[in-house]
Design a protein around this motif. Sequence first.
Motif, PDB file in Angstrom:
ATOM      1  N   PHE A   1       0.042 -11.471  -5.709  1.00 38.16           N
ATOM      2  CA  PHE A   1       0.748 -10.454  -4.926  1.00 38.16           C
ATOM      3  C   PHE A   1      -0.149  -9.879  -3.833  1.00 38.16           C
ATOM      4  O   PHE A   1       0.218  -9.826  -2.666  1.00 38.16           O
ATOM      5  N   ILE A   2      -1.325  -9.451  -4.211  1.00 35.72           N
ATOM      6  CA  ILE A   2      -2.236  -8.826  -3.255  1.00 35.72           C
ATOM      7  C   ILE A   2      -2.685  -9.813  -2.195  1.00 35.72           C
ATOM      8  O   ILE A   2      -2.755  -9.493  -1.006  1.00 35.72           O
TER       9      ILE A   2
ATOM     10  N   THR B   1       1.676  -0.148   2.923  1.00 34.48           N
ATOM     11  CA  THR B   1       2.743   0.818   2.651  1.00 34.48           C
ATOM     12  C   THR B   1       3.328   0.724   1.259  1.00 34.48           C
ATOM     13  O   THR B   1       4.072   1.614   0.853  1.00 34.48           O
ATOM     14  N   ARG B   2       3.022  -0.343   0.497  1.00 36.33           N
ATOM     15  CA  ARG B   2       3.714  -0.527  -0.761  1.00 36.33           C
ATOM     16  C   ARG B   2       2.804  -0.604  -1.987  1.00 36.33           C
ATOM     17  O   ARG B   2       3.241  -0.982  -3.048  1.00 36.33           O
ATOM     18  N   ILE B   3       1.523  -0.289  -1.841  1.00 42.21           N
ATOM     19  CA  ILE B   3       0.652  -0.269  -3.011  1.00 42.21           C
ATOM     20  C   ILE B   3      -0.033   1.086  -3.115  1.00 42.21           C
ATOM     21  O   ILE B   3      -0.126   1.832  -2.138  1.00 42.21           O
ATOM     22  N   ASP B   4      -0.481   1.412  -4.311  1.00 40.21           N
ATOM     23  CA  ASP B   4      -1.198   2.661  -4.574  1.00 40.21           C
ATOM     24  C   ASP B   4      -2.461   2.329  -5.347  1.00 40.21           C
ATOM     25  O   ASP B   4      -2.398   1.699  -6.405  1.00 40.21           O
ATOM     26  N   CYS B   5      -3.587   2.749  -4.804  1.00 35.66           N
ATOM     27  CA  CYS B   5      -4.873   2.424  -5.423  1.00 35.66           C
ATOM     28  C   CYS B   5      -5.470   3.641  -6.129  1.00 35.66           C
ATOM     29  O   CYS B   5      -6.552   4.104  -5.798  1.00 35.66           O
ATOM     30  N   GLY B   6      -4.702   4.202  -7.048  1.00 36.71           N
ATOM     31  CA  GLY B   6      -5.275   5.197  -7.937  1.00 36.71           C
ATOM     32  C   GLY B   6      -4.789   6.616  -7.803  1.00 36.71           C
ATOM     33  O   GLY B   6      -5.150   7.455  -8.631  1.00 36.71           O
ATOM     34  N   THR B   7      -3.954   6.963  -6.804  1.00 35.24           N
ATOM     35  CA  THR B   7      -3.544   8.361  -6.669  1.00 35.24           C
ATOM     36  C   THR B   7      -2.427   8.717  -7.630  1.00 35.24           C
ATOM     37  O   THR B   7      -2.289   9.866  -8.040  1.00 35.24           O
ATOM     38  N   GLN B   8      -1.564   7.740  -7.958  1.00 33.92           N
ATOM     39  CA  GLN B   8      -0.466   7.948  -8.908  1.00 33.92           C
ATOM     40  C   GLN B   8       0.480   9.061  -8.469  1.00 33.92           C
ATOM     41  O   GLN B   8       1.094   9.731  -9.292  1.00 33.92           O
ATOM     42  N   GLN B   9       0.634   9.260  -7.166  1.00 30.58           N
ATOM     43  CA  GLN B   9       1.449  10.378  -6.701  1.00 30.58           C
ATOM     44  C   GLN B   9       2.515   9.977  -5.687  1.00 30.58           C
ATOM     45  O   GLN B   9       3.409  10.773  -5.411  1.00 30.58           O
ATOM     46  N   GLN B  10       2.445   8.792  -5.136  1.00 22.73           N
ATOM     47  CA  GLN B  10       3.308   8.450  -4.015  1.00 22.73           C
ATOM     48  C   GLN B  10       4.661   7.912  -4.455  1.00 22.73           C
ATOM     49  O   GLN B  10       4.746   7.022  -5.296  1.00 22.73           O
ATOM     50  N   ARG B  11       5.742   8.482  -3.928  1.00 22.23           N
ATOM     51  CA  ARG B  11       7.076   7.949  -4.175  1.00 22.23           C
ATOM     52  C   ARG B  11       7.248   6.648  -3.389  1.00 22.23           C
ATOM     53  O   ARG B  11       6.681   6.467  -2.325  1.00 22.23           O
ATOM     54  N   GLY B  12       8.036   5.762  -3.928  1.00 21.88           N
ATOM     55  CA  GLY B  12       8.311   4.515  -3.241  1.00 21.88           C
ATOM     56  C   GLY B  12       7.211   3.481  -3.359  1.00 21.88           C
ATOM     57  O   GLY B  12       7.278   2.436  -2.733  1.00 21.88           O
TER      58      GLY B  12
ATOM     59  N   PRO C   1      -7.998  -0.413 -11.372  1.00 20.64           N
ATOM     60  CA  PRO C   1      -9.352  -0.466 -10.785  1.00 20.64           C
ATOM     61  C   PRO C   1      -9.976  -1.848 -10.796  1.00 20.64           C
ATOM     62  O   PRO C   1     -10.769  -2.170  -9.896  1.00 20.64           O
ATOM     63  N   ALA C   2      -9.635  -2.662 -11.764  1.00 13.21           N
ATOM     64  CA  ALA C   2     -10.237  -3.996 -11.833  1.00 13.21           C
ATOM     65  C   ALA C   2      -9.883  -4.847 -10.626  1.00 13.21           C
ATOM     66  O   ALA C   2     -10.621  -5.777 -10.274  1.00 13.21           O
ATOM     67  N   LEU C   3      -8.780  -4.516  -9.960  1.00 15.08           N
ATOM     68  CA  LEU C   3      -8.345  -5.296  -8.798  1.00 15.08           C
ATOM     69  C   LEU C   3      -8.692  -4.616  -7.470  1.00 15.08           C
ATOM     70  O   LEU C   3      -8.307  -5.104  -6.421  1.00 15.08           O
ATOM     71  N   TYR C   4      -9.415  -3.474  -7.511  1.00 14.16           N
ATOM     72  CA  TYR C   4      -9.812  -2.836  -6.257  1.00 14.16           C
ATOM     73  C   TYR C   4     -10.599  -3.788  -5.354  1.00 14.16           C
ATOM     74  O   TYR C   4     -10.357  -3.838  -4.136  1.00 14.16           O
ATOM     75  N   PRO C   5     -11.550  -4.553  -5.886  1.00 15.58           N
ATOM     76  CA  PRO C   5     -12.282  -5.480  -5.000  1.00 15.58           C
ATOM     77  C   PRO C   5     -11.376  -6.482  -4.304  1.00 15.58           C
ATOM     78  O   PRO C   5     -11.616  -6.831  -3.140  1.00 15.58           O
ATOM     79  N   ALA C   6     -10.307  -6.927  -4.978  1.00 13.08           N
ATOM     80  CA  ALA C   6      -9.379  -7.874  -4.348  1.00 13.08           C
ATOM     81  C   ALA C   6      -8.625  -7.212  -3.207  1.00 13.08           C
ATOM     82  O   ALA C   6      -8.411  -7.821  -2.154  1.00 13.08           O
ATOM     83  N   VAL C   7      -8.228  -5.959  -3.398  1.00  9.84           N
ATOM     84  CA  VAL C   7      -7.538  -5.232  -2.329  1.00  9.84           C
ATOM     85  C   VAL C   7      -8.482  -5.013  -1.156  1.00  9.84           C
ATOM     86  O   VAL C   7      -8.101  -5.190   0.013  1.00  9.84           O
ATOM     87  N   ILE C   8      -9.715  -4.620  -1.435  1.00 11.95           N
ATOM     88  CA  ILE C   8     -10.686  -4.375  -0.367  1.00 11.95           C
ATOM     89  C   ILE C   8     -10.950  -5.653   0.416  1.00 11.95           C
ATOM     90  O   ILE C   8     -11.016  -5.631   1.659  1.00 11.95           O
ATOM     91  N   LYS C   9     -11.085  -6.741  -0.274  1.00  9.68           N
ATOM     92  CA  LYS C   9     -11.285  -8.016   0.411  1.00  9.68           C
ATOM     93  C   LYS C   9     -10.124  -8.321   1.342  1.00  9.68           C
ATOM     94  O   LYS C   9     -10.315  -8.778   2.479  1.00  9.68           O
ATOM     95  N   ARG C  10      -8.910  -8.051   0.870  1.00  6.54           N
ATOM     96  CA  ARG C  10      -7.718  -8.299   1.695  1.00  6.54           C
ATOM     97  C   ARG C  10      -7.698  -7.366   2.901  1.00  6.54           C
ATOM     98  O   ARG C  10      -7.377  -7.769   4.019  1.00  6.54           O
ATOM     99  N   LEU C  11      -8.062  -6.091   2.710  1.00  4.67           N
ATOM    100  CA  LEU C  11      -8.076  -5.133   3.820  1.00  4.67           C
ATOM    101  C   LEU C  11      -9.100  -5.515   4.874  1.00  4.67           C
ATOM    102  O   LEU C  11      -8.842  -5.404   6.083  1.00  4.67           O
ATOM    103  N   LEU C  12     -10.255  -5.937   4.440  1.00  6.42           N
ATOM    104  CA  LEU C  12     -11.273  -6.351   5.395  1.00  6.42           C
ATOM    105  C   LEU C  12     -10.813  -7.568   6.193  1.00  6.42           C
ATOM    106  O   LEU C  12     -11.127  -7.706   7.384  1.00  6.42           O
ATOM    107  N   ALA C  13     -10.030  -8.428   5.544  1.00  6.40           N
ATOM    108  CA  ALA C  13      -9.563  -9.642   6.226  1.00  6.40           C
ATOM    109  C   ALA C  13      -8.511  -9.338   7.278  1.00  6.40           C
ATOM    110  O   ALA C  13      -8.411 -10.051   8.272  1.00  6.40           O
TER     111      ALA C  13
END
Length: 776
Positions: free
Chosen positions: A519-520, A530-541, A548-560
């Motif tokens: 997915f990531i 706009t459609r993922i949440d990395c730890g705040t647990q507060q966003q609607r939608g 947390p184990a997948l934070y590095p995968a998200v960061i890698k994708r963001l850098l790309a």
Amino acid sequence: MTAHPRKGTVAAPGSPDFALHTLGWRAFQDLCAAVLREVWAQSVHTFADSNDGGRDGAFHGTWQQPPDPIGVQDVPDGPFVLQCKHTKKANTTLTPSELSDEFAKAQALVDQGLCGSYVLLTNARVSGASAATIRQRLLDAGVGYPLILDGQWICDTIATRQRLRTFVPRVYGLGDLSQILDERAYTQAQSLLGYLRDELATFVVTDAYRHAVQSVQDHGFVLLLGEPAVGKSVIAATLAMTALDAWGCLTVNAHDADGLVRHWNPHEPNQFFWIDDAFGAVRHEQQLTDSWSRHMRNVMTAVRGGAKVVLTSRDYIYRDARPYLKEYAYPLLHEQQVVVDVAQLPLHERRQILYNHIKLGDQPQAVRAMMKPHLDFAAETEPFHPEVARRLGQQTFTRHLEPTGEGITDFMARPTAFLRDVYAELGPDEKAALALAYQAGEQLPAPLTLDASQSDVINRIGSAPAGVSRALLALTGTFLRFASPPGNDSTTGWSFRHPTLQESFAEFMAADPNLLGIFIGGLNWRTLLTRIDCGTQQQRGTLLRVPPALYPAVIKRLLAVESQVRDGRYYLAEWYNFFATRCSDTFLQLYTEANTQFKERMMQFISFLDSAHEPKVLARLHEAGLLTSQEHNLLRERVAELAIETPDAAWLRQPEWHVLLSDTDREYLLQRVREELIPDLEYTLDTWRDNLPSGEDPYQYYRVLQDELGTYLEAFEQDAETASALDRAITNVEEAATSYDDYDPEPGEGPYTRHRAGLSHQAPPRNRSIFDDIDS
């Protein structure tokens, strides 16, 4: 000349009643046109309700007497006007007073030479006295031949014309079939109506249905293909119903080729065989295809002997089955396909489908009233799924839907729940093929060569390379397209046919924790932000809460994808909002360590601060303890620079600055403003005068400066000398704005242009919407 209706306007005992009041105004008008075309055997053209000059439909030309006229005789040559009057009330009577406007319109049409005969059609009753009065009023208006046909005449006509029922199949669900069909057919029809209960009530005659009827009539065979839930089965069942009536067929709903051959009777030519999902319900089932291949010779023999056969199949399943059917040996199978393609539904058919599903759904009247202004636009959404239109009419699927334009069109255009159901039904091969296409992003190259990551995807889903290769071919045209990417003709491959298909598949995949990495890795950057949440647990939608184990995968994708969302120093709003609202302290720390230039770029905001997004991100970084004292000092000096030179006072208004600046910081900045801006306010105003863009509205331009100085005036209200200087400066700014009274921008320049254009042009007249009575 007089009219000679064969049926009276008062229903006799046992006369059919097709509940015409349950139709919408547009459906009733179309029904009337179909009735008249069939009864008179001549063309009838219907006009839109707006600007029709009193004509709902018109016939022009020389009248040719039908061999068996119903309701009219000795009709004169000349132009005809057809007028439809529909009421939503059952058992109501039409009175002459309700037609006052129509009499005036009729006289105008006579004067223009457009009306020699006037035919009034209504679903209401018309008493003998009222009919005589209406006829006389039309004669007084100059009409040469007035004719009034009421609801009972229409019902009687439907009951006596089976061909009419073939092309208006909705009436099967409106009347008492025991008055139309013989006992044997009636028993079968009751069974079919159990299948069609809701579908028939909302059925819309489309081009696909007309082509299917013609193919069955001409060739005795039709194969209905289409995407999931576009109406194939409903068309087939409706054809079965009409076969009982129009062709006198015995209907057999067989389950496969074996069942068809088993029930085929060579001595009973009038048999109608309907086989739904002939090659598999949700995926290709090889044993069904093998059965058709073995029995196809018998099937075609039955067709040549008079039997009628209708098959349905999802198009991607049929593409998988077709190589095993030896089509070259049975050209009829190849040639007589009726492809049901939602992309080819005309807009008027879409609107009628949407109208029927909402009008006959279970939405409360108040909800339908809120929906009504937005339904015309909802029918234009791409892609348009009739099944999604049905769900829009059901409370079960719309409990959390806001009946606004944005909410309804998003429900129609992004039918995620509907598509998740479709994806869940696919087999492992199809799911793996879509996962590879999703993971590939823009395109999955052909020929398919699998790397370690792709092989891992296939294994996790429970597929194999051979199955994926087959599924890619089968899904092409429905879920996938096979082509070159835009601007690159050197490569070809697979990609999702439509963005909503890709996004819905992402949501489906996200429900499986084992596939979150896919997915990531495959999300486009806008959806990622706009459609993922990395730890705040507060966003609607939020679609996916990333562990947390997948934070590095998200960061890698963001850098790309950073280079895709950044233009110079300017990031897009989605980028800022993600870091400001959807990231935990831990995620932000990991990201700033991986992207060492991130905080520096956030410091490079420019005036005006009201429109800058970077401060929101900086405030979140400050809350997470990720701004050093040196970085904080740089930030404060940047604010001081803008506060004086622009001048920009948003740091006193915006909430993020209450997080970023301490009381000491604010006192420091106010002192800088007092010492450096206030003595040079006249110079500041001269600078603004010099920088007024050509064509700019001076009132709007100087209003910005007034607002900034006004904010400073509030901040210095306890400082009489500074406040007085600011008050004089604001007065000077107002005078500067009024010095441009002769401002008259060229067309297309400045904000005044749109305002003036809006006052000088009226919106074009709008045709009557089919949804006008959706809430009645």
